[in-house]
Design an enzyme around this catalytic site. Sequence first.
Site, PDB file in Angstrom:
ATOM      1  N   ASN A  33     -14.579  18.205  -6.807  1.00  0.00           N
ATOM      2  CA  ASN A  33     -15.670  17.809  -7.700  1.00  0.00           C
ATOM      3  C   ASN A  33     -16.854  18.768  -7.607  1.00  0.00           C
ATOM      4  O   ASN A  33     -17.490  19.096  -8.617  1.00  0.00           O
ATOM      5  CB  ASN A  33     -16.133  16.394  -7.373  1.00  0.00           C
ATOM      6  N   ARG A  93      -5.396  15.682 -22.507  1.00  0.00           N
ATOM      7  CA  ARG A  93      -4.811  16.164 -21.250  1.00  0.00           C
ATOM      8  C   ARG A  93      -3.441  15.517 -21.101  1.00  0.00           C
ATOM      9  O   ARG A  93      -3.302  14.306 -21.265  1.00  0.00           O
ATOM     10  CB  ARG A  93      -5.670  15.793 -20.034  1.00  0.00           C
ATOM     11  N   HIS A 127     -11.177  13.829 -28.589  1.00  0.00           N
ATOM     12  CA  HIS A 127     -11.062  13.107 -27.318  1.00  0.00           C
ATOM     13  C   HIS A 127     -10.464  11.722 -27.509  1.00  0.00           C
ATOM     14  O   HIS A 127     -10.185  11.016 -26.540  1.00  0.00           O
ATOM     15  CB  HIS A 127     -12.458  13.015 -26.677  1.00  0.00           C
ATOM     16  N   ARG A 143     -19.215   4.429 -13.298  1.00  0.00           N
ATOM     17  CA  ARG A 143     -18.551   5.052 -12.158  1.00  0.00           C
ATOM     18  C   ARG A 143     -19.315   6.258 -11.623  1.00  0.00           C
ATOM     19  O   ARG A 143     -19.505   6.426 -10.436  1.00  0.00           O
ATOM     20  CB  ARG A 143     -17.140   5.495 -12.553  1.00  0.00           C
TER      21      ARG A 143
END
Length: 690
Positions: free
Chosen positions: A50, A379, A439, A568
């Site tokens: 990350n 993805r 998306h 999150r």
Amino acid sequence: MLSPDSDRSLRLLNRELGLLAFNERVLALADDPTIPRLERLRYLTIVSSNLDELFEVRVAELKELERADADAQVDSGSIAEALRGVAERARRIVDRQYALLDHALTPALAEQGVVILLSSMWNDAQRRWAERVFLDEIEPLLTPIALDPAHPFPRILNKSLNFVIELEGVDAFGREAGIAIVQAPRALPRVIPVPVDVAGAPHGVMLLTSVVGGFVDRLFPGLAVRSVNQFRVTRNSELFVDEEEVTDLRQALHSELSQRHYGDEVRLEVSAAIGDKVLRLLQSEFDLGEQDTYRVDGPVNLVRLQQVIDLVDRPDLKFPPFEPGLPAPLAAGADLFAAIRAGDVLLHHPYESFAPVMDFLRSAADDPQVVAIKQTIYRTGADSLLMESLVAAARAGKEVTVVVELMARFDEEANINWASRLEEAGAHVVYGVVGHKTHAKLALVLRREDGALRRYAHLGTGNYHPRTAKLYEDFSMFTAASDVCADVHEVFRRLTGTGQAIELRCLLQAPFTLAAHVLAAIKREADAARAGRRAYIAAKVNALLEPSVIEALYQASQAGVRIDLIVRGVCALRPGVPGLSENIRVRSVIGRFLEHSRIYHFRADGRDEVWLASADWMGRNFHRRVEVAFPIRDRRLKARVLAEGFAVHLRDNASAWTMDSVGHYVRRRPRANARAIVSQQALLEKLSAR
């Protein structure tokens, strides 16, 4: 107290610091002794991955803005202040990572026979074994480069492992030795398994850094090695493609990918023991200062330690396996299309299986009654049975249309390769709309039944990626509802063709109606509260950054609306500020799975409007992407979403974190004698087959 007229920078928290706060929460799991030991190591590596992306993208963007205008401002202040704040907080995270690795995780794993054999620990047998590995497997691939006028500093790949060596002596040509660079080829494994009889433990490994460092003198015969230090450079990894100018986006992107490894330098990681002279050389070479330099006491790339987890076959040191469940309509042997015709079918991944989504496309490819398949791909991975099904369907002569998002960050190459394979099979492949990433998560199957065409749709909050579907928490839904399917068809028409956007029947689509609807729904709850009626808002998203939405939530709070936000990652809203947001609660849930679903809930005078979506509450999702939100209308499914998406997380007193008004998070703990509630474990027990 923050008033409604407070300065914008006081009303919005810093985005980059919010991302770092998320990684602090992940890192806390690496320090949690109740979590299996190899999983703790995994959390440690996730934080490093990350941080890599944070520097490659966000810090790189801030540095670009600073170069363009040193006085430029971001929402939370000046760019210089933002970069300084990121460096200070990131350095604390990195220091904590290495302290955890050295003083907690490595000893804890060693107790279980999983030993990382550093060169300082080697006995004679281990040193002899490591030497053979170096001479037979590693040295032939290494190219030492001595720095002098004939050997300039080599090009350093993004995030590659390198060694800088100080030498002393005179070489065969009479040259005074100085500094040399050794680049570790990417073909070499960073973690090397050691035979049990050599390791003296059931699971011993050596790191490439230790083996190279231990025998680097063999590359410079007759010279003295004064110091050996690792270093790693992180570069700007954004791809610069002018979508308004290019005539072939795929070709332009393919050309740009080769340059990603050589973008502008943004971070330098070095061994903690590096000397000042060598460090200044590296900093000068990469035009990076002390603020951009991170000294680490261990391997410079902790992400590579994921290989330890893969190499060690110890299920007892990992999370226990589980078998994803299936909702009743999709019980074994059920006719998938018949089940969808009977009513909407909701899936909650990974607690419930992703296999029905695979079966939906696989059976569509094989079913002679299916005449067309349409799908969006953001993805999906380099190896995907789902994509193979689309290729097979195209080869079988079905009308296959795939909207492939070529600009999905770090998945561009895989998506280009799939686009090529699909075209070769005869599928229609398009790349969406210039300037707007696609998306949305949509699939549409057209089937000829009783002489007429019938549509079946799948909509989701997550990607069509079978591997991450086991790790990411998401909702998805099958439906044969004519209005929803007609809207999905219209979204595909907009993506593949051109024309004015006609009003959709029930879906919300960015960049047209999604933002306006969210803002209107928030205002409606505020109006209801002002009128004395019950009002409530809940949202579960990965990020909350859009200023107009944050302002609307502030106004709703001031009107008396109770608001629960489960975010999150990064949240720029300040909760709990008297006079501004005292009715807003923000929490984050971090656990075994990555919380990824996006859910919007508005009380709507008792109608309980519930939406599942592909979009976070960010400016890019509302205005620069093609996103879709779809309503949950079946009362039973709506109750499921509210229970599994909100209620269980709001009761969580063990893996949830609550956020205060300055962006600090506190982990929830059960009261004395109270039962611990871990939301993800509760959902596993409720939904999985085992």
